[in-house]
Design a protein around this motif. Structure first.
Motif, PDB file in Angstrom:
ATOM      1  N   MET A 266       0.836  -1.197   0.000  1.00 36.86           N
ATOM      2  CA  MET A 266       0.000   0.000   0.000  1.00 36.86           C
ATOM      3  C   MET A 266       0.872   1.250   0.000  1.00 36.86           C
ATOM      4  SD  MET A 266      -3.151  -0.940   2.579  1.00 36.86           S
ATOM      5  CE  MET A 266      -4.507  -1.942   1.974  1.00 36.86           C
ATOM      6  N   GLU A 267       0.633   2.138  -0.935  1.00 38.65           N
ATOM      7  CA  GLU A 267       1.469   3.329  -1.077  1.00 38.65           C
ATOM      8  C   GLU A 267       1.318   4.294   0.081  1.00 38.65           C
ATOM      9  OE1 GLU A 267       0.759   5.185  -4.799  1.00 38.65           O
ATOM     10  OE2 GLU A 267       1.639   3.545  -5.986  1.00 38.65           O
ATOM     11  N   ASN A 268       0.208   4.215   0.803  1.00 35.09           N
ATOM     12  CA  ASN A 268      -0.035   5.144   1.909  1.00 35.09           C
ATOM     13  C   ASN A 268       0.313   4.536   3.265  1.00 35.09           C
ATOM     14  OD1 ASN A 268      -2.125   3.310   1.710  1.00 35.09           O
ATOM     15  ND2 ASN A 268      -3.754   4.789   2.154  1.00 35.09           N
ATOM     16  N   VAL A 269       1.128   3.480   3.277  1.00 41.25           N
ATOM     17  CA  VAL A 269       1.514   2.807   4.513  1.00 41.25           C
ATOM     18  C   VAL A 269       3.027   2.810   4.666  1.00 41.25           C
ATOM     19  CG1 VAL A 269       1.499   0.617   5.779  1.00 41.25           C
ATOM     20  CG2 VAL A 269      -0.540   1.336   4.524  1.00 41.25           C
ATOM     21  N   LEU A 270       3.493   3.188   5.862  1.00 45.19           N
ATOM     22  CA  LEU A 270       4.906   3.105   6.226  1.00 45.19           C
ATOM     23  C   LEU A 270       5.063   1.964   7.219  1.00 45.19           C
ATOM     24  CD1 LEU A 270       5.701   6.900   6.807  1.00 45.19           C
ATOM     25  CD2 LEU A 270       6.187   5.548   4.764  1.00 45.19           C
ATOM     26  N   ILE A 271       5.942   1.014   6.913  1.00 43.79           N
ATOM     27  CA  ILE A 271       6.138  -0.162   7.751  1.00 43.79           C
ATOM     28  C   ILE A 271       7.557  -0.176   8.301  1.00 43.79           C
ATOM     29  CG2 ILE A 271       6.383  -2.693   7.701  1.00 43.79           C
ATOM     30  CD1 ILE A 271       4.072  -2.752   5.706  1.00 43.79           C
ATOM     31  N   SER A 272       7.671  -0.444   9.601  1.00 39.18           N
ATOM     32  CA  SER A 272       8.984  -0.690  10.210  1.00 39.18           C
ATOM     33  C   SER A 272       8.856  -1.925  11.102  1.00 39.18           C
ATOM     34  CB  SER A 272       9.473   0.522  11.006  1.00 39.18           C
ATOM     35  OG  SER A 272       8.529   0.921  11.980  1.00 39.18           O
ATOM     36  N   PRO A 273       9.930  -2.701  11.255  1.00 45.29           N
ATOM     37  CA  PRO A 273       9.850  -4.005  11.915  1.00 45.29           C
ATOM     38  C   PRO A 273      10.034  -3.946  13.430  1.00 45.29           C
ATOM     39  CG  PRO A 273      11.997  -3.753  10.935  1.00 45.29           C
ATOM     40  CD  PRO A 273      11.232  -2.507  10.591  1.00 45.29           C
TER      41      PRO A 273
END
Length: 322
Positions: A266-273
């Motif tokens: 999703m282009e509007n989602v920022l993911i970090s682990p």
């Protein structure tokens, strides 16, 4: 005797503790044997779910310390009903997580992800960006991490309010704090909603389809609390239908996030682990916090960060006294 539950690596610089006690290092497979005869227990591998299954072997245990702010991996009935004192590592991650939240707010407002994509394409495409000054933020969770977030966002010119167990006015960091039972009333006024509440039976799944539908069109959601605060399928639905303009997610109900999750693309989602609080040197700091409490425990002094096992977190009154 001290039992230490490790993951792939042992905690760093335990020499001072090893000089004062017999230390048994173990992985999940050997935890029951390590707990037998242990007086204290350091859950260094704070993501492990092995403790409930080995609890039957804790025949002498008096104190358990977990190397995280959240205690949900060890908050099971056996511990809650016992006389074992539970402490956590609150205070270690506050500033780092607040910086992360400010960073993702700026990333959304200044459209950094799109700029990076265009840079890789060598495309010059002028756009206008948003101001964050004056934007309204609702921080759901008013513990030390939530307070640190509130202070940092206020310093950046944002308008901040909190959601906690009890409503109150005139809070030095949040201004107004609304009761969690009235969350849906206050979601529509926020441009950013930051989830940092502890995971309890009351907060599990609190961000569901109803909550996302109540949020302001064009608003963004940031989760640095626990993945289980969110009904993931409902979040995906809100992002897909445009109810939410974006989400920054550091925690998930399943970790690692499965490769097939729609969130990845999703282009509007920022993911970090699950790394918003993990600054350079954080593991050493966790050991320092434990070592201070270990010294106190050996000396018979009051421990810091004692968790109310029924509430699932350190009460604010205890924090002020400590």
């Amino acid at each position: 005797m001290l039992a230490v539950l490790c993951g792939d690596t042992r905690p760093p610089d335990m020499r001072a503790i090893e000089a004062e006690a017999v230390v048994r290092y173990t992985d999940a497979a050997g935890l029951a044997d390590a707990l037998s005869g242990a007086d204290a227990f350091f859950v260094y591998d704070f993501l492990s779910t092995a403790v409930p299954g080995a609890w039957h072997a804790a025949d002498r245990l008096r104190w358990l310390h977990i190397a995280s702010a959240g205690v949900d991996p060890v908050l099971f009935p056996g511990l809650q009903e016992s006389d074992v004192v539970l402490t956590n590592s609150r205070g270690v991650f506050d500033g780092a997580i607040a910086e992360y939240v400010l960073g993702v707010v700026l990333a959304f407002a200044k459209d950094f992800a799109r700029s990076w994509d265009l840079q890789k394409q060598r495309r010059w495409k002028h756009r206008e960006s948003e101001r964050i000054s004056g934007r309204r933020v609702l921080v759901v969770g008013t513990g030390p991490i939530g307070r640190s977030i509130a202070r940092m966002l206020r310093a950046a010119g944002m308008s901040v309010a909190g959601v906690g167990r009890r409503a109150r006015e005139g809070d030095p960091d949040f201004g107004d704090v609304y009761a969690s039972s009235e969350l849906s009333r206050h979601l529509p006024g926020a441009d950013y909603v930051v989830a940092v509440a502890p995971l309890t039976e009351q907060t599990k799944g609190m961000f569901d389809a109803e909550a996302f539908a109540a949020m302001k069109p064009g608003s963004r959601f940031v989760n640095v609390g626990r993945g289980e605060l969110v009904v993931t399928s409902d979040l995906i639905g809100a992002l897909r239908d445009g109810s939410l303009a974006g989400a920054a997610l550091d925690v998930f109900d399943t970790e690692p996030l499965p490769a097939e999750s729609p969130l990845w693309t999703m282009e509007n989602v920022l993911i970090s682990p699950h790394m918003s609080g993990d600054f350079v040197g954080w593991r050493n700091t966790l050991v320092e916090v434990f070592a201070d409490n270990f010294r106190r425990w050996r000396a018979g002094e009051p421990l810091r960060n004692v968790v109310d096992k029924q509430l699932g977190y350190v009460p604010s009154e205890t924090l002020r006294q400590g």
